[in-house]
Design a protein around this motif. Sequence first.
Motif, short mmCIF file in Angstrom:
data_model
loop_
_atom_site.label_atom_id
_atom_site.label_comp_id
_atom_site.label_asym_id
_atom_site.label_seq_id
_atom_site.Cartn_x
_atom_site.Cartn_y
_atom_site.Cartn_z
N SER A 91 33.37 28.16 0.25
CA SER A 91 34.06 26.90 0.54
C SER A 91 33.81 26.39 1.95
N ALA A 94 33.53 22.52 2.68
CA ALA A 94 34.81 21.82 2.57
C ALA A 94 35.77 22.24 3.68
N ASP A 95 35.69 23.50 4.10
CA ASP A 95 36.65 24.01 5.09
C ASP A 95 36.53 23.33 6.44
N GLU A 96 35.33 22.83 6.78
CA GLU A 96 35.15 22.21 8.10
C GLU A 96 36.11 21.05 8.29
N GLY A 97 36.25 20.22 7.26
CA GLY A 97 37.15 19.08 7.36
C GLY A 97 38.61 19.46 7.33
N ARG A 98 38.93 20.58 6.74
CA ARG A 98 40.32 21.02 6.64
C ARG A 98 40.81 21.68 7.93
N THR A 99 39.93 22.43 8.59
CA THR A 99 40.37 23.27 9.69
C THR A 99 39.87 22.81 11.05
N HIS A 127 33.16 15.71 2.84
CA HIS A 127 34.46 16.34 2.62
C HIS A 127 35.50 15.81 3.60
N THR A 128 35.09 15.61 4.84
CA THR A 128 36.02 15.09 5.85
C THR A 128 36.50 13.70 5.47
N GLN A 131 38.95 14.05 2.57
CA GLN A 131 40.20 14.71 2.96
C GLN A 131 41.05 13.86 3.90
N HIS A 132 40.41 12.97 4.66
CA HIS A 132 41.12 12.19 5.67
C HIS A 132 40.78 10.69 5.54
#
Length: 269
Positions: A91, A94-99, A127-128, A131-132
């Motif tokens: 993941s 995808a994780d870059e945009g979440r964290t 993804h960023t 997510q945002h």
Amino acid sequence: MTLTSLCSDTVHVETRAVPVGSSTVLVRIWTPEDRLPGKVPVLLFHDSLGCIALWRDFPERLALASGRVVIAYDRPGFGQSSARSDILPASFIADEGRTVVPALCDQLGVGRFVACGHSVGGGMAVHTAAQHPDKVTALVTIAAQALIEHRTLEGVREARTAFADPEAFERLTRYHGAKARWVLNAWTESWLSPAFADWSLDDALAGVRCSTIAIHGALDEYGSPRHPEHIARITGGQKVVLPDTGHIPHRECPEVLVETICGFLANAS
């Protein structure tokens, strides 16, 4: 913490080391002297072997041509950011945009921005944006992979073989130092892992609500024009295929790339 601050006649360049979770992340910011009021900054996401330095002069060119602040950073584990020793989860894109991105924006005081990514950084930018949606005003992908393609995996395998040459690997250490082996393995072993076999950007692309442009080189050795077509179709965005260009447009044809991005941003909603 500000490490360096340089000025020229046309652009101010500032380098900072900022805390992001348990890591220290190196950030560089280009502010044009003729910055246009009301224009949000561009946040750059680098590729699998990338870092700030490997963007070369593209961020400065983009800042000057667009009248926008341009921000690039070394992801944790890369360039001059903190080292990592973990195995990347499937993941990680995808994780870059979440964290990382929310923490980085908090540290820099960035609210809304344009997400612009090269190669795997393009996937992180997608993804960023998904997510945002309240923060990302426009999305730019450059040589991004949207799905697993034979050409992509063959390119990774060939690169893994090429970096077995000590001279080739030494070139990687110039940018990543002692982190170079982790950087190389994080790329090759992630993409070639069976856990990654069914990966795609489809779910994230379906969540993108901003104006989008997918830029790709016609000769890209890591992906066919199928990738920008896929991105543009799902997001309802634009597709631009650059002739006689491979996987690194910001090195191969920076003037054309900057012109393409600026034209898009001038008309993006």
